[in-house]
Design a protein around this motif. Structure first.
Motif, short mmCIF file in Angstrom:
data_model
loop_
_atom_site.label_atom_id
_atom_site.label_comp_id
_atom_site.label_asym_id
_atom_site.label_seq_id
_atom_site.Cartn_x
_atom_site.Cartn_y
_atom_site.Cartn_z
N GLY A 1 41.92 15.72 -0.50
CA GLY A 1 42.09 17.14 -0.19
C GLY A 1 41.92 18.00 -1.42
N GLY A 2 42.49 17.58 -2.54
CA GLY A 2 42.33 18.32 -3.78
C GLY A 2 40.89 18.34 -4.26
N LEU A 3 40.21 17.21 -4.14
CA LEU A 3 38.81 17.12 -4.55
C LEU A 3 37.92 18.05 -3.73
N LEU A 4 38.09 18.05 -2.42
CA LEU A 4 37.26 18.91 -1.58
C LEU A 4 37.60 20.39 -1.79
N ALA A 5 38.85 20.69 -2.08
CA ALA A 5 39.21 22.08 -2.38
C ALA A 5 38.51 22.56 -3.65
N LEU A 6 38.44 21.69 -4.67
CA LEU A 6 37.73 22.04 -5.89
C LEU A 6 36.23 22.14 -5.64
N THR A 7 35.71 21.28 -4.78
CA THR A 7 34.29 21.36 -4.42
C THR A 7 33.98 22.72 -3.81
N ASP A 8 34.83 23.16 -2.89
CA ASP A 8 34.66 24.48 -2.28
C ASP A 8 34.76 25.58 -3.33
N TYR A 9 35.70 25.44 -4.25
CA TYR A 9 35.90 26.46 -5.28
C TYR A 9 34.68 26.58 -6.20
N PHE A 10 34.15 25.45 -6.63
CA PHE A 10 33.09 25.47 -7.63
C PHE A 10 31.72 25.80 -7.05
N ILE A 11 31.39 25.28 -5.87
CA ILE A 11 30.02 25.49 -5.37
C ILE A 11 30.00 25.99 -3.93
N GLY A 12 31.12 26.57 -3.48
CA GLY A 12 31.17 27.06 -2.11
C GLY A 12 30.08 28.07 -1.79
N ALA A 13 29.81 28.98 -2.71
CA ALA A 13 28.79 30.00 -2.47
C ALA A 13 27.42 29.36 -2.31
N GLU A 14 27.16 28.32 -3.08
CA GLU A 14 25.88 27.60 -2.97
C GLU A 14 25.78 26.87 -1.64
N LEU A 15 26.91 26.30 -1.18
CA LEU A 15 26.92 25.61 0.11
C LEU A 15 26.64 26.58 1.26
N ASP A 16 27.15 27.79 1.13
CA ASP A 16 26.93 28.80 2.19
C ASP A 16 25.45 29.11 2.39
N LYS A 17 24.64 28.92 1.35
CA LYS A 17 23.21 29.19 1.47
C LYS A 17 22.54 28.19 2.41
#
Length: 651
Positions: free
Chosen positions: A180-196
């Motif tokens: 859960g912590g790892l995926l939260a950091l993933t969202d934090y660091f590259i969430g905007a890129e994933l939204d593309k």
């Protein structure tokens, strides 16, 4: 005389229990350090989720804070992961734990997937070119599709019990929390890129974290939380899980009321862990587990400090400082630390985290020790698997830590009254550690009265340490594993009886004394043995002359009747010569020797190598740099009903 029936009942109950209990009833001190520090600060000081930016998020921000060489190394590690596929975990691999006791195959797949994802996330946030994004998406999707984010050994805590995980019964174990912590950091660091790519990716991350972690934690009463028992002493699971719970909550939860409620839950858990520690804040699980215990408390303090703009600040609390100092004080030499319970003898300490802990706590010996460890050994092992948030904080400390002017700062004397652990070192390179305690500790070995000796930084007389974890490790079969038993520690076996597990099997009359020239620990270890041993009293005195380095072990005993046998064990990984009666000679890698003198009129000496063939033995093949494990056995020629024997150890 001890009552045989009562002791037998205690032994029976101990043998029926699961020996890796999450908690035990203990003396609890209501310190409530975090609750007191936060009751006036939450929710007013909590930075809103959308504004909480504890770490850099763009290549430019990273470049300002990290050396180019570090950024280049991280991007290179991420590039290597692009060549690998994420693996699914077959049901048959999950079933190995109940079929043959193997948990390693499951963990290798699970941990490799997470390491691969994390290395690419860090690479992408520092490079920012998008070349890692698609494979990161593969990793996110693969992990979100897993039935269980924990490990096969922990499925048994679900209602259905061990076997295949039940998707309808989400539980929060160590690795659910880590993921859960790892995926939260993933969202934090590259969430905007994933939204593309798709707006559904971040929604999926939030959904899975909430379903598997945030929602269950609001009502759960897991064993690692005390299972509703207010006087339960919690182990390292509590701060380890709670720190990841705080991380995921702060980064993912958008409802500010829920964010505050989750913080109160986590704070209560961490306070309960701290409240269960003794007055000296010692870690009964040993230095090898400190990073997952006191180190995780520090992780939580980092987040609470940042999330409140520095308003929640307990770094310099005297008890927090003591908790941090433990890792520095239990250092022997090099990568060797005092290993008790399931702690490994040799670890690569997280120098950057230790440095940060010491600096924040205002405790220079720890700051210095962290810099020494980092500059000597680099980053700790396993950073790409666990404590992902800690790694980010560590990265931000590299420049300061590397520049810190460190020096050797060993502790000449150590005494932890709460775990009854003593250590002393001499002017000529001898090191001694011994402990009393009881046999109901977390990750316990039956080893009350054990001692270890090092010379010139090399192990001489050792605690062998833990083996490979299997289904036996934390079960009723724990003490069928030889390395968890007293005959394979530096202890006597009397009338064929070894020490037993449980808090009732304990040392009594414990007395520590220290002067300028000596340090000694005296204890009566009779009650660590079952009544069938026939022991009335067994007083062991372990002493070091800190000037000469001479060590003496004196056992003064009284039996209910003349014993049939007394056998004293000594464990070592040195080459051993027992050809001269009355002497055991240990050869060191530096061509030096250490001698153990005993009364040749009382004892016969034999030695044997320990065969490492069982699945649980495999870790021990590498624990001591591949050296064979030896056991020296002194067998009493004519054991008496009472007596006093001394073993003298010296260069």
């Amino acid at each position: 005389m001890r009552n045989l029936l009562n002791r037998s009942v205690v032994l029976l109950l101990s043998s029926l229990s699961i020996l890796h209990s999450f908690c035990a009833d203990a003396q609890i001190v209501q310190r409530d350090i975090l609750r007191k520090a936060t009751q006036q600060e939450l929710p007013g000081s909590l930075i809103p989720q959308g504004q909480f930016k504890p770490f850099p998020q763009t290549p430019g921000e990273w470049k300002q804070l990290l050396p180019d060489s570090v950024i280049s190394s991280i991007i290179s590690a991420g590039r290597a992961e692009l060549k690998k596929n994420f693996r699914n975990i077959p049901a048959t691999i999950a079933l190995e734990y109940v079929r043959n006791g193997n948990r390693t195959d499951y963990e290798e797949i699970s941990f490799a997937n997470r390491r691969q994802l994390w290395n690419m996330v860090l690479a992408e946030t520092m490079e920012g070119k998008g070349r890692f994004t698609d494979h990161i998406l593969d990793g996110i999707w693969a992990i979100c599709e897993e039935t269980f984010w924990g490990i096969s050994a922990h499925v048994r805590y679900q209602k259905a019990g061990a076997g295949l995980p039940d998707v309808e019964d989400p539980i929060v174990d160590l690795f659910e929390a880590e993921t859960g912590g790892l995926l939260a950091l993933t969202d934090y660091f590259i969430g905007a890129e994933l939204d593309k790519t798709s707006k559904l990716i971040r929604r999926r991350i939030r959904y899975e974290i909430n379903r598997r972690m945030l929602a269950p934690m609001t009502t759960a009463q897991y064993g690692w939380m005390g299972a509703g028992k207010p006087n339960a002493k919690l182990n390292n699971w509590a701060p380890w899980i709670a720190s990841n719970y705080i991380l995921a909550n702060l980064l993912i939860e958008k409802d500010e009321t829920k964010r505050v409620e989750a913080l109160h839950i986590a704070i209560k858990i961490i306070d309960r862990y701290i409240n269960g520690l003794g007055a000296d804040a010692g870690c009964d699980e040993g230095p090898g587990y400190w990073s997952a215990a006191g180190g995780c408390v520090f992780d939580a303090l980092n987040l609470l400090y940042d999330a409140t703009g520095g308003k929640v600040n307990v770094y310099k609390d005297p008890f927090i400082r003591k908790m941090g100092a433990y890792i520095q004080k239990t250092h022997i030499a090099g990568k060797y630390f005092i290993n008790v319970a399931d702690a490994h003898p040799e670890i690569t300490p997280d120098g950057l985290m230790i440095y940060r802990f010491g600096k924040n706590a205002g405790y220079e010996p720890m700051t210095n020790f962290g810099s020494l460890m980092y500059n000597s050994y680099g980053q700790t092992d396993g950073v790409g698997v666990f404590h992902s948030m800690r790694r980010v904080y560590n990265l931000l400390a590299i420049k300061d830590c590397a520049a810190y002017a460190y020096h050797e700062n060993t502790s000449p004397d150590v005494w932890y009254s709460d775990v009854q652990l003593m250590a002393a070192r001499s002017e000529n390179g001898m090191f001694l550690a011994t402990h009393a305690g009881h046999n109901g500790e977390s990750h316990n070995h039956n080893d009350v009265g054990d001692f270890i000796v090092y010379a010139d930084g090399f192990p001489v007389i050792i605690d062998v340490g833990p083996g490979t974890y299997t289904s036996k490790t934390f079960s009723k079969d724990r003490y069928t594993l030889w390395f968890n038993t007293s005959p394979y520690h530096n202890l006597p076996t009397v009338n064929g009886q070894e020490q037993k597990g449980g808090t009732a099997f304990t040392a009594r009359e414990v007395d520590y004394r220290k002067t300028a020239n000596s340090a000694q620990l005296t204890m009566n270890i009779a009650d660590a043995y079952p009544a069938e041993s026939g022991i009335k009293s067994w007083r062991r005195k372990v002493e070091m002359n800190k000037r000469s380095g001479a060590i003496s072990i004196n056992d003064t005993y009284a039996m209910n009747a003349k014993p049939a046998s007394i056998v004293q064990s000594f464990m070592s990984v040195c080459d051993i010569d027992i050809s001269i009666p009355g002497k055991i000679i240990f050869s060191l890698p530096n061509q030096g020797t250490v001698h153990l003198d005993y009364n040749k009129k009382l004892w016969d000496a034999n030695k044997e190598t320990v065969s490492l063939t069982a699945p649980e033995d495999q870790t021990l093949k590498t624990s001591w740099k591949g050296r064979p494990v030896w056991r020296v056995l002194l067998t009493a020629k004519s054991p008496a009903a009472s007596g006093s024997v001394t073993y003298s150890i010296h260069k």
